[in-house]
Write a protein that holds these residues in place. Structure first.
Motif, PDB file in Angstrom:
ATOM      1  N   ALA A 166      22.621  31.997  93.693  1.00  0.00           N
ATOM      2  CA  ALA A 166      23.375  31.616  92.493  1.00  0.00           C
ATOM      3  C   ALA A 166      22.911  30.263  91.969  1.00  0.00           C
ATOM      4  CB  ALA A 166      24.870  31.573  92.812  1.00  0.00           C
ATOM      5  N   CYS A 167      22.210  29.504  92.826  1.00  0.00           N
ATOM      6  CA  CYS A 167      21.817  28.131  92.486  1.00  0.00           C
ATOM      7  C   CYS A 167      20.925  28.069  91.252  1.00  0.00           C
ATOM      8  CB  CYS A 167      21.096  27.485  93.660  1.00  0.00           C
ATOM      9  SG  CYS A 167      21.923  27.657  95.256  1.00  0.00           S
ATOM     10  N   MET A 168      20.069  29.078  91.068  1.00  0.00           N
ATOM     11  CA  MET A 168      19.078  29.025  89.991  1.00  0.00           C
ATOM     12  C   MET A 168      19.701  29.063  88.605  1.00  0.00           C
ATOM     13  SD  MET A 168      17.592  32.875  89.755  1.00  0.00           S
ATOM     14  CE  MET A 168      17.461  32.765  87.974  1.00  0.00           C
ATOM     15  N   PHE A 169      20.959  29.502  88.509  1.00  0.00           N
ATOM     16  CA  PHE A 169      21.580  29.587  87.200  1.00  0.00           C
ATOM     17  C   PHE A 169      22.136  28.241  86.725  1.00  0.00           C
ATOM     18  CE2 PHE A 169      21.390  33.893  88.771  1.00  0.00           C
ATOM     19  CZ  PHE A 169      20.828  34.536  87.672  1.00  0.00           C
ATOM     20  N   CYS A 170      22.019  27.220  87.585  1.00  0.00           N
ATOM     21  CA  CYS A 170      22.322  25.850  87.167  1.00  0.00           C
ATOM     22  C   CYS A 170      21.146  24.910  87.412  1.00  0.00           C
ATOM     23  CB  CYS A 170      23.538  25.310  87.909  1.00  0.00           C
ATOM     24  SG  CYS A 170      25.102  26.047  87.435  1.00  0.00           S
ATOM     25  N   HIS A 171      20.330  25.199  88.427  1.00  0.00           N
ATOM     26  CA  HIS A 171      19.342  24.231  88.898  1.00  0.00           C
ATOM     27  C   HIS A 171      17.922  24.775  88.761  1.00  0.00           C
ATOM     28  CE1 HIS A 171      22.843  22.165  90.326  1.00  0.00           C
ATOM     29  NE2 HIS A 171      23.104  23.070  91.255  1.00  0.00           N
ATOM     30  N   THR A 172      17.282  24.481  87.637  1.00  0.00           N
ATOM     31  CA  THR A 172      15.889  24.850  87.432  1.00  0.00           C
ATOM     32  C   THR A 172      15.158  23.687  86.764  1.00  0.00           C
ATOM     33  OG1 THR A 172      16.176  25.802  85.214  1.00  0.00           O
ATOM     34  CG2 THR A 172      16.553  27.266  87.081  1.00  0.00           C
ATOM     35  N   ASN A 173      13.890  23.912  86.464  1.00  0.00           N
ATOM     36  CA  ASN A 173      13.081  22.878  85.811  1.00  0.00           C
ATOM     37  C   ASN A 173      12.819  23.150  84.339  1.00  0.00           C
ATOM     38  OD1 ASN A 173      12.626  21.404  88.224  1.00  0.00           O
ATOM     39  ND2 ASN A 173      10.949  22.765  88.795  1.00  0.00           N
ATOM     40  N   ALA A 174      12.971  24.406  83.912  1.00  0.00           N
ATOM     41  CA  ALA A 174      12.402  24.849  82.642  1.00  0.00           C
ATOM     42  C   ALA A 174      12.848  24.035  81.422  1.00  0.00           C
ATOM     43  CB  ALA A 174      12.677  26.332  82.437  1.00  0.00           C
ATOM     44  N   PRO A 175      14.147  23.849  81.148  1.00  0.00           N
ATOM     45  CA  PRO A 175      14.517  23.090  79.953  1.00  0.00           C
ATOM     46  C   PRO A 175      13.982  21.657  79.966  1.00  0.00           C
ATOM     47  CG  PRO A 175      16.384  24.358  80.743  1.00  0.00           C
ATOM     48  CD  PRO A 175      15.334  24.427  81.816  1.00  0.00           C
ATOM     49  N   ALA A 176      14.034  20.996  81.144  1.00  0.00           N
ATOM     50  CA  ALA A 176      13.527  19.625  81.225  1.00  0.00           C
ATOM     51  C   ALA A 176      12.010  19.591  81.090  1.00  0.00           C
ATOM     52  CB  ALA A 176      13.957  18.990  82.546  1.00  0.00           C
ATOM     53  N   ARG A 177      11.325  20.535  81.708  1.00  0.00           N
ATOM     54  CA  ARG A 177       9.866  20.578  81.601  1.00  0.00           C
ATOM     55  C   ARG A 177       9.434  20.756  80.141  1.00  0.00           C
ATOM     56  NH1 ARG A 177       6.063  21.780  85.452  1.00  0.00           N
ATOM     57  NH2 ARG A 177       7.525  22.809  86.864  1.00  0.00           N
ATOM     58  N   ALA A 178      10.239  21.531  79.405  1.00  0.00           N
ATOM     59  CA  ALA A 178       9.928  21.790  78.003  1.00  0.00           C
ATOM     60  C   ALA A 178      10.471  20.699  77.079  1.00  0.00           C
ATOM     61  CB  ALA A 178      10.516  23.141  77.585  1.00  0.00           C
ATOM     62  N   HIS A 179      11.129  19.663  77.637  1.00  0.00           N
ATOM     63  CA  HIS A 179      11.800  18.622  76.840  1.00  0.00           C
ATOM     64  C   HIS A 179      12.728  19.255  75.810  1.00  0.00           C
ATOM     65  CE1 HIS A 179       9.377  15.540  78.700  1.00  0.00           C
ATOM     66  NE2 HIS A 179       8.269  16.164  78.358  1.00  0.00           N
ATOM     67  N   LEU A 180      13.443  20.274  76.251  1.00  0.00           N
ATOM     68  CA  LEU A 180      14.332  21.025  75.368  1.00  0.00           C
ATOM     69  C   LEU A 180      15.774  20.577  75.593  1.00  0.00           C
ATOM     70  CD1 LEU A 180      14.521  23.277  73.244  1.00  0.00           C
ATOM     71  CD2 LEU A 180      14.774  24.920  75.116  1.00  0.00           C
ATOM     72  N   GLY A 181      16.106  19.414  75.071  1.00  0.00           N
ATOM     73  CA  GLY A 181      17.465  18.909  75.176  1.00  0.00           C
ATOM     74  C   GLY A 181      17.930  18.669  76.592  1.00  0.00           C
ATOM     75  N   ASN A 182      16.992  18.400  77.493  1.00  0.00           N
ATOM     76  CA  ASN A 182      17.360  18.208  78.895  1.00  0.00           C
ATOM     77  C   ASN A 182      16.347  17.279  79.543  1.00  0.00           C
ATOM     78  OD1 ASN A 182      17.680  18.791  81.876  1.00  0.00           O
ATOM     79  ND2 ASN A 182      19.270  20.138  81.063  1.00  0.00           N
ATOM     80  N   ASN A 183      16.840  16.347  80.333  1.00  0.00           N
ATOM     81  CA  ASN A 183      15.985  15.368  81.004  1.00  0.00           C
ATOM     82  C   ASN A 183      16.315  15.312  82.489  1.00  0.00           C
ATOM     83  OD1 ASN A 183      13.904  13.504  80.898  1.00  0.00           O
ATOM     84  ND2 ASN A 183      15.262  11.761  80.593  1.00  0.00           N
ATOM     85  N   ASN A 184      16.686  16.473  83.053  1.00  0.00           N
ATOM     86  CA  ASN A 184      17.294  16.474  84.380  1.00  0.00           C
ATOM     87  C   ASN A 184      16.791  17.632  85.232  1.00  0.00           C
ATOM     88  OD1 ASN A 184      18.998  15.774  86.473  1.00  0.00           O
ATOM     89  ND2 ASN A 184      20.853  16.531  85.488  1.00  0.00           N
ATOM     90  N   PRO A 185      15.483  17.707  85.525  1.00  0.00           N
ATOM     91  CA  PRO A 185      14.978  18.829  86.332  1.00  0.00           C
ATOM     92  C   PRO A 185      15.568  18.803  87.733  1.00  0.00           C
ATOM     93  CG  PRO A 185      13.323  17.109  86.166  1.00  0.00           C
ATOM     94  CD  PRO A 185      14.435  16.717  85.238  1.00  0.00           C
ATOM     95  N   GLN A 186      15.924  19.983  88.243  1.00  0.00           N
ATOM     96  CA  GLN A 186      16.627  20.030  89.532  1.00  0.00           C
ATOM     97  C   GLN A 186      16.038  21.063  90.499  1.00  0.00           C
ATOM     98  OE1 GLN A 186      20.728  20.638  88.376  1.00  0.00           O
ATOM     99  NE2 GLN A 186      21.008  18.519  87.766  1.00  0.00           N
ATOM    100  N   ALA A 187      14.818  21.502  90.240  1.00  0.00           N
ATOM    101  CA  ALA A 187      14.189  22.466  91.148  1.00  0.00           C
ATOM    102  C   ALA A 187      12.854  21.924  91.654  1.00  0.00           C
ATOM    103  CB  ALA A 187      13.992  23.814  90.453  1.00  0.00           C
ATOM    104  N   GLY A 188      12.839  20.627  91.969  1.00  0.00           N
ATOM    105  CA  GLY A 188      11.686  20.032  92.612  1.00  0.00           C
ATOM    106  C   GLY A 188      10.769  19.246  91.708  1.00  0.00           C
ATOM    107  N   LEU A 189      10.950  19.328  90.388  1.00  0.00           N
ATOM    108  CA  LEU A 189      10.085  18.594  89.471  1.00  0.00           C
ATOM    109  C   LEU A 189      10.341  17.095  89.544  1.00  0.00           C
ATOM    110  CD1 LEU A 189       7.881  19.085  87.334  1.00  0.00           C
ATOM    111  CD2 LEU A 189       9.677  19.184  85.607  1.00  0.00           C
ATOM    112  N   SER A 190      11.569  16.714  89.895  1.00  0.00           N
ATOM    113  CA  SER A 190      11.924  15.307  90.039  1.00  0.00           C
ATOM    114  C   SER A 190      11.941  14.919  91.514  1.00  0.00           C
ATOM    115  CB  SER A 190      13.301  15.041  89.425  1.00  0.00           C
ATOM    116  OG  SER A 190      13.812  13.786  89.833  1.00  0.00           O
ATOM    117  N   THR A 191      11.211  13.867  91.850  1.00  0.00           N
ATOM    118  CA  THR A 191      11.211  13.404  93.246  1.00  0.00           C
ATOM    119  C   THR A 191      12.514  12.719  93.601  1.00  0.00           C
ATOM    120  OG1 THR A 191      10.155  11.335  92.547  1.00  0.00           O
ATOM    121  CG2 THR A 191       8.705  13.120  93.271  1.00  0.00           C
TER     122      THR A 191
END
Length: 629
Positions: free
Chosen positions: A57-82
């Motif tokens: 169920a975690c993936m439906f809140c915690h992914t990288n895609a919107p942040a990676r795309a700079h699509l209104g999100n600056n908070n990657p949560q699936a390993g993109l941020s150290t």
């Protein structure tokens, strides 16, 4: 991960205004350590086990895609941020400070121990007659609350200090919205021009958070500032407003085209269109309803909450920011609002013990930041949290059905009751990135009805009847045998396989191609029992101990790990098989990560159940999964 900066342990003794609209909102900075639960931003779903990595169920809140795309999100949560790490693979909760309790302790007592809620309810002076619950659902508690807001309050009025100041200016007497989604009114007082209130309804693809099966359903309404409703000369124009809303839809759902204007239409021509971002002073009204299967869209007349957001400051995903979980939160509890640290003011009104709406308190508002925030920050820095799957801190509008279908009242896949049976009249729309059905993709990964990874008896009964060897499946669906935990993971892995077969064979769709109603809507008994359980939270006013209530502790909160994958209590005591998980260990050796959660979820990045790049956007033009003939 908590920063190791100065620990703010006292209420800061200065006030700071948020300026920009006809006045100021004055709040105060407070330390999260002053709350009983300083981690109210971490929802109960985040504490579940994953059946050995067989439920994600975690993936439906915690992914990288919107942040990676700079699509209104600056908070990657699936390993993109150290800094944040991968929240799909690790329970990496971190404490605010070394002086507070560990965030790995599950604080959601109502969800974890429903018998304790029941005991508190039995001692309450406000116990109710359960046989009258259906009548309770039909009672309008929204209108009574709306009258308390008065005529000229809201964020426009910087002088008013009423706790009802930010109750949204949306009257239920003007609902439902018309066929074009606009909320119109006969009241001259509520109309901005003509019969237009400015609000427009949004019909979106539901998530596994607020669904009929979860016991809560939403209405969502958006309103833009008045300049977006006027032409270049300042004349009111419904056409211009509709054009601006459509342009905003394309910006938020990442469908802007080369020939789209770079600024909005009409008098808002000097406002730049930003991909993935709302313009300043965008408002959202979010009534959260009880589930009532007698009502259109299953939305009961009675609301659990009325939620409100207004955007007060622009932030951009490319900005360099520091995530500071030690930072204080900025709010005004008397006026019932909190700053989400990402440009929005959030307000909420929830039922009191008698069922009337009241302004939410600080710790209750803190729960909102857990889902509606981001990694932007303020000067001085304010607390941020949030999900990596929001677009500019929002969930519903990015999942709006494209074009006209999405400008309508939320109908939960065209729900209706026919001859005593719940039916859906809409199929499963393709996810733009996966090109799989959005609902089917959810079923495959969660293997349940909600983000707790569990399902009601009626849903499981449907699966047991449908998924059989006689119907061509590789095995029969069986209820999990919790009495033999040594085989639980193998059983859940079988469930994953069979659910995948069910989705791939389109058995989760009706012959017409609609989503099977047994997977979407509870039975009348289940809906009623869910409402009764939640009302016990209302009666006891234990919202800070969890709003999601089950008849018994969900199995995903119980310990079923083998010795190789074992972990202990926070104090080092070993868990017993089947024991309710109340806490998990933290890092004790490393200086920089001391106090952070270290337990692995067992979700493997190489497993098909893992998706670190899930993007919650629908295909456009809208395409539905085709049923097998």
């Amino acid at each position: 991960m908590a920063s190791q900066g100065f620990n703010r342990l006292i209420i800061l003794l200065y006030l700071s205004p948020i300026v920009g609209f006809g006045g100021t909102l004055m709040g105060e900075f407070i330390s999260r350590t002053t709350l009983n639960n300083p981690y109210a931003n971490i929802p109960a779903q985040c504490y579940i086990e994953t059946s050995g990595g067989a439920q994600n169920a975690c993936m439906f809140c915690h992914t990288n895609a919107p942040a990676r795309a700079h699509l209104g999100n600056n908070n990657p949560q699936a390993g993109l941020s150290t800094v944040t790490g991968n929240l799909q693979t690790t329970y990496s909760f971190a404490p605010v400070t070394q002086q507070t309790i560990a965030a790995t302790i599950n604080p959601w007592e109502n969800t974890l121990f429903p018998e304790r809620l029941e005991a508190a309810y039995q001692k309450s002076a406000n116990r109710f007659d359960e046989s009258t619950m259906l009548e309770y659902l039909k009672h309008d508690n929204w209108s009574d609350a709306y009258t308390k807001r008065g005529g000229k309050m809201g964020w426009e009025n910087g002088q008013d200090s009423s706790p009802w100041r930010l109750f949204p200016d949306l009257s239920p007497s003007d609902l439902p919205a018309k066929e074009d989604g606009f909320v119109r009114t006969k009241s001259h007082e509520r109309a901005i021009f003509g019969d237009i209130t400015g609000w427009r309804a949004i019909n979106f693809m539901p998530y596994g958070i607020f669904t009929p099966m979860s016991g809560s359903v939403s209405g969502i309404y958006i309103r833009l500032p008045k300049t977006f409703m006027q032409d270049e000369k300042g004349a009111w124009s419904e056409t211009i407003y509709a054009q601006n809303l459509d342009l905003l839809e394309r910006a938020i759902t990442d469908r802007l085209e080369a020939n789209d204007p770079q600024t909005y239409y009409g008098k808002a021509h000097d406002v730049e269109v930003h991909r993935g971002l709302y313009p300043l002073y965008t408002e959202f009204a979010h009534p959260l309803h009880y589930v009532d299967l007698r009502a259109k869209g299953t939305r009961a007349t009675r609301v659990k909450e009325i939620r409100y957001m207004v955007k007060t400051k622009m932030f951009y995903p490319g900005e360099a920011v520091e995530k500071d979980e030690d930072a204080p939160i900025y709010l005004n509890e008397k006026q019932g609002w909190i700053n989400n640290g990402a440009g929005w003011i959030l307000a909420g009104f929830i039922e009191d013990a008698k069922g009337n709406l009241r302004p939410q308190k600080a710790e209750e508002l803190m729960q909102c930041i857990g889902c509606h925030s981001d990694n932007y920050g303020f000067e001085p820095s304010a607390f941020t949290s949030g999900s990596s799957n929001t677009i500019d801190s929002t969930w519903a509008f990015p999942r709006k059905f494209p074009h006209k279908l999405g400008w309508a009242e939320m109908d939960y896949l065209a729900y209706s009751m026919k001859e005593g049976k719940a039916t859906s009249s809409r199929g499963d729309p393709l996810n733009r990135k996966t090109q799989q059905g959005e609902f089917g993709y959810f079923l495959k990964h969660v293997v349940g009805a909600n983000l707790y990874g569990v399902m009601p008896a009626s849903m499981e009964a449907f699966l047991m009847e449908t998924i059989t060897k006689a119907h061509g499946f590789s095995d029969d669906w069986r209820t999990l045998d919790l009495q033999h935990p040594e085989t639980l993971v193998a059983q859940q892995r079988l469930h994953v396989k069979l659910m995948g077969e069910c989705v791939d064979r389109k058995a989760y769709l009706t012959p017409e191609g609609f989503i099977q109603p047994n997977l979407l809507y509870p039975t009348p008994t289940e809906a009623l029992n869910g409402a009764i359980g939640y009302r016990k939270v209302v009666v006891t006013q234990r919202f800070t101990l969890g709003k999601d209530v089950f008849a018994k502790t969900p199995f995903t909160f119980r310990y079923f790990r083998n010795a190789k994958e074992a972990y202990t209590h926070l104090d080092g005591r070993p868990y017993q098989i089947g024991e309710i998980i109340t806490d998990r260990p933290v890092e004790k050796e490393a200086i920089l990560t001391e106090g952070a959660g270290i337990t692995e979820t067992l979700i493997d990045e190489k497993d098909a159940l893992y998706d670190g790049e899930y993007l919650p956007l629908l295909n456009d033009p809208l395409v539905y999964v085709k049923a097998l003939k």
